[in-house]
Design a protein around this motif. Sequence first.
Motif, PDB file in Angstrom:
ATOM      1  N   HIS A   1       0.837  -1.197   0.000  1.00 27.31           N
ATOM      2  CA  HIS A   1       0.000   0.000   0.000  1.00 27.31           C
ATOM      3  C   HIS A   1       0.880   1.257   0.000  1.00 27.31           C
ATOM      4  CE1 HIS A   1      -3.046   2.753   1.976  1.00 27.31           C
ATOM      5  NE2 HIS A   1      -3.767   2.234   0.996  1.00 27.31           N
ATOM      6  N   LYS A   2       1.905   1.250   0.833  1.00 25.08           N
ATOM      7  CA  LYS A   2       2.820   2.388   0.924  1.00 25.08           C
ATOM      8  C   LYS A   2       3.625   2.559  -0.368  1.00 25.08           C
ATOM      9  CE  LYS A   2       6.016   4.553   4.102  1.00 25.08           C
ATOM     10  NZ  LYS A   2       6.647   4.467   5.408  1.00 25.08           N
ATOM     11  N   ALA A   3       4.064   1.463  -0.955  1.00 24.82           N
ATOM     12  CA  ALA A   3       4.823   1.519  -2.205  1.00 24.82           C
ATOM     13  C   ALA A   3       3.994   2.113  -3.342  1.00 24.82           C
ATOM     14  CB  ALA A   3       5.312   0.122  -2.583  1.00 24.82           C
ATOM     15  N   ASP A   4       2.680   2.008  -3.233  1.00 18.76           N
ATOM     16  CA  ASP A   4       1.781   2.590  -4.230  1.00 18.76           C
ATOM     17  C   ASP A   4       1.505   4.075  -3.955  1.00 18.76           C
ATOM     18  OD1 ASP A   4       1.613   0.310  -5.735  1.00 18.76           O
ATOM     19  OD2 ASP A   4      -0.295  -0.349  -4.890  1.00 18.76           O
ATOM     20  N   GLY A   5       2.160   4.614  -2.934  1.00 17.69           N
ATOM     21  CA  GLY A   5       2.041   6.047  -2.659  1.00 17.69           C
ATOM     22  C   GLY A   5       0.974   6.434  -1.658  1.00 17.69           C
ATOM     23  N   TYR A   6       0.466   5.476  -0.905  1.00 23.87           N
ATOM     24  CA  TYR A   6      -0.588   5.752   0.075  1.00 23.87           C
ATOM     25  C   TYR A   6      -0.030   5.700   1.491  1.00 23.87           C
ATOM     26  CZ  TYR A   6      -3.482   4.843  -3.963  1.00 23.87           C
ATOM     27  OH  TYR A   6      -4.035   4.885  -5.210  1.00 23.87           O
ATOM     28  N   GLN A   7      -0.641   6.477   2.365  1.00 18.05           N
ATOM     29  CA  GLN A   7      -0.234   6.515   3.769  1.00 18.05           C
ATOM     30  C   GLN A   7      -1.397   6.047   4.624  1.00 18.05           C
ATOM     31  OE1 GLN A   7       2.821   7.235   4.795  1.00 18.05           O
ATOM     32  NE2 GLN A   7       2.320   6.886   6.925  1.00 18.05           N
ATOM     33  N   ALA A   8      -1.230   4.946   5.328  1.00 16.90           N
ATOM     34  CA  ALA A   8      -2.254   4.419   6.232  1.00 16.90           C
ATOM     35  C   ALA A   8      -1.825   4.705   7.664  1.00 16.90           C
ATOM     36  CB  ALA A   8      -2.438   2.928   6.013  1.00 16.90           C
ATOM     37  N   ARG A   9      -2.809   4.888   8.531  1.00 21.61           N
ATOM     38  CA  ARG A   9      -2.500   5.120   9.946  1.00 21.61           C
ATOM     39  C   ARG A   9      -3.071   3.988  10.779  1.00 21.61           C
ATOM     40  NH1 ARG A   9      -6.972   6.856  12.591  1.00 21.61           N
ATOM     41  NH2 ARG A   9      -8.673   7.570  11.269  1.00 21.61           N
ATOM     42  N   ARG A  10      -2.417   3.736  11.890  1.00 23.55           N
ATOM     43  CA  ARG A  10      -2.860   2.658  12.775  1.00 23.55           C
ATOM     44  C   ARG A  10      -4.171   3.066  13.442  1.00 23.55           C
ATOM     45  NH1 ARG A  10       1.005  -1.189  15.589  1.00 23.55           N
ATOM     46  NH2 ARG A  10      -0.458  -2.658  16.444  1.00 23.55           N
ATOM     47  N   VAL A  11      -5.161   2.188  13.378  1.00 25.69           N
ATOM     48  CA  VAL A  11      -6.457   2.496  13.970  1.00 25.69           C
ATOM     49  C   VAL A  11      -6.839   1.531  15.081  1.00 25.69           C
ATOM     50  CG1 VAL A  11      -7.366   3.692  11.958  1.00 25.69           C
ATOM     51  CG2 VAL A  11      -7.701   1.237  12.156  1.00 25.69           C
ATOM     52  N   ALA A  12      -6.136   0.441  15.222  1.00 32.01           N
ATOM     53  CA  ALA A  12      -6.413  -0.521  16.293  1.00 32.01           C
ATOM     54  C   ALA A  12      -5.129  -1.230  16.673  1.00 32.01           C
ATOM     55  CB  ALA A  12      -7.458  -1.538  15.850  1.00 32.01           C
ATOM     56  N   SER A  13      -5.029  -1.520  17.936  1.00 41.14           N
ATOM     57  CA  SER A  13      -3.812  -2.184  18.404  1.00 41.14           C
ATOM     58  C   SER A  13      -4.035  -3.673  18.604  1.00 41.14           C
ATOM     59  CB  SER A  13      -3.338  -1.540  19.702  1.00 41.14           C
ATOM     60  OG  SER A  13      -4.350  -1.639  20.683  1.00 41.14           O
ATOM     61  N   THR A  14      -4.735  -4.295  17.658  1.00 40.53           N
ATOM     62  CA  THR A  14      -4.883  -5.743  17.707  1.00 40.53           C
ATOM     63  C   THR A  14      -3.501  -6.363  17.551  1.00 40.53           C
ATOM     64  OG1 THR A  14      -5.324  -5.773  15.343  1.00 40.53           O
ATOM     65  CG2 THR A  14      -7.240  -5.739  16.807  1.00 40.53           C
ATOM     66  N   SER A  15      -3.376  -7.627  17.783  1.00 38.24           N
ATOM     67  CA  SER A  15      -2.062  -8.266  17.812  1.00 38.24           C
ATOM     68  C   SER A  15      -1.219  -7.985  16.570  1.00 38.24           C
ATOM     69  CB  SER A  15      -2.218  -9.772  18.018  1.00 38.24           C
ATOM     70  OG  SER A  15      -2.995 -10.332  16.992  1.00 38.24           O
ATOM     71  N   GLY A  16      -1.827  -7.963  15.393  1.00 38.30           N
ATOM     72  CA  GLY A  16      -1.060  -7.696  14.178  1.00 38.30           C
ATOM     73  C   GLY A  16      -1.142  -6.250  13.729  1.00 38.30           C
ATOM     74  N   GLY A  17      -2.090  -5.521  14.261  1.00 38.43           N
ATOM     75  CA  GLY A  17      -2.279  -4.137  13.885  1.00 38.43           C
ATOM     76  C   GLY A  17      -3.282  -3.976  12.754  1.00 38.43           C
ATOM     77  N   GLU A  18      -4.142  -2.993  12.909  1.00 34.68           N
ATOM     78  CA  GLU A  18      -5.102  -2.641  11.871  1.00 34.68           C
ATOM     79  C   GLU A  18      -4.813  -1.212  11.446  1.00 34.68           C
ATOM     80  OE1 GLU A  18      -9.894  -2.005  11.166  1.00 34.68           O
ATOM     81  OE2 GLU A  18      -9.214  -3.071  12.943  1.00 34.68           O
ATOM     82  N   TYR A  19      -4.770  -1.002  10.146  1.00 33.69           N
ATOM     83  CA  TYR A  19      -4.472   0.306   9.581  1.00 33.69           C
ATOM     84  C   TYR A  19      -5.594   0.718   8.640  1.00 33.69           C
ATOM     85  CZ  TYR A  19       0.238  -0.226  11.384  1.00 33.69           C
ATOM     86  OH  TYR A  19       1.311  -0.381  12.211  1.00 33.69           O
ATOM     87  N   ALA A  20      -5.772   2.025   8.474  1.00 30.84           N
ATOM     88  CA  ALA A  20      -6.769   2.545   7.537  1.00 30.84           C
ATOM     89  C   ALA A  20      -6.135   3.669   6.739  1.00 30.84           C
ATOM     90  CB  ALA A  20      -8.001   3.045   8.276  1.00 30.84           C
ATOM     91  N   GLY A  21      -6.501   3.739   5.469  1.00 31.95           N
ATOM     92  CA  GLY A  21      -5.959   4.776   4.599  1.00 31.95           C
ATOM     93  C   GLY A  21      -6.764   4.880   3.326  1.00 31.95           C
ATOM     94  N   PRO A  22      -6.252   5.598   2.344  1.00 34.96           N
ATOM     95  CA  PRO A  22      -6.953   5.763   1.077  1.00 34.96           C
ATOM     96  C   PRO A  22      -7.048   4.445   0.301  1.00 34.96           C
ATOM     97  CG  PRO A  22      -5.191   7.386   1.304  1.00 34.96           C
ATOM     98  CD  PRO A  22      -5.016   6.396   2.402  1.00 34.96           C
ATOM     99  N   CYS A  23      -8.163   4.276  -0.389  1.00 36.65           N
ATOM    100  CA  CYS A  23      -8.352   3.086  -1.212  1.00 36.65           C
ATOM    101  C   CYS A  23      -7.737   3.301  -2.586  1.00 36.65           C
ATOM    102  CB  CYS A  23      -9.836   2.774  -1.351  1.00 36.65           C
ATOM    103  SG  CYS A  23     -10.174   1.373  -2.431  1.00 36.65           S
ATOM    104  N   PRO A  24      -6.902   2.394  -3.043  1.00 33.43           N
ATOM    105  CA  PRO A  24      -6.326   2.500  -4.385  1.00 33.43           C
ATOM    106  C   PRO A  24      -7.373   2.358  -5.493  1.00 33.43           C
ATOM    107  CG  PRO A  24      -5.101   0.910  -3.067  1.00 33.43           C
ATOM    108  CD  PRO A  24      -6.336   1.266  -2.301  1.00 33.43           C
ATOM    109  N   GLY A  25      -8.536   1.824  -5.156  1.00 33.04           N
ATOM    110  CA  GLY A  25      -9.574   1.621  -6.152  1.00 33.04           C
ATOM    111  C   GLY A  25     -10.517   2.800  -6.282  1.00 33.04           C
TER     112      GLY A  25
END
Length: 76
Positions: free
Chosen positions: A7-31
């Motif tokens: 997602h980042k390599a495609d030029g998008y910046q996601a932010r952490r929205v939940a501290s679940t064990s693996g982490g959940e992030y939200a950001g712009p949709c490439p679609g």
Amino acid sequence: MTILDLHKADGYQARRVASTSGGEYAGPCPGCGGDDRFHLWLETGRWWCRQCDRSGDLPGYMMEFHGMTYPAAMEH
């Protein structure tokens, strides 16, 4: 490489929205371009857009947003 790396390599910046064990992030949709509707889960390598309702895994991301075939996405 993780789903967040792709997602980042495609030029998008996601932010952490939940501290679940693996982490959940939200950001712009490439679609559809929705600002914070594209959710990424690091633990499972899955993604989902709440707006356009596309979802998948790492190879699915490459197929959906880069037009790759399944074999090419798996190789990447």
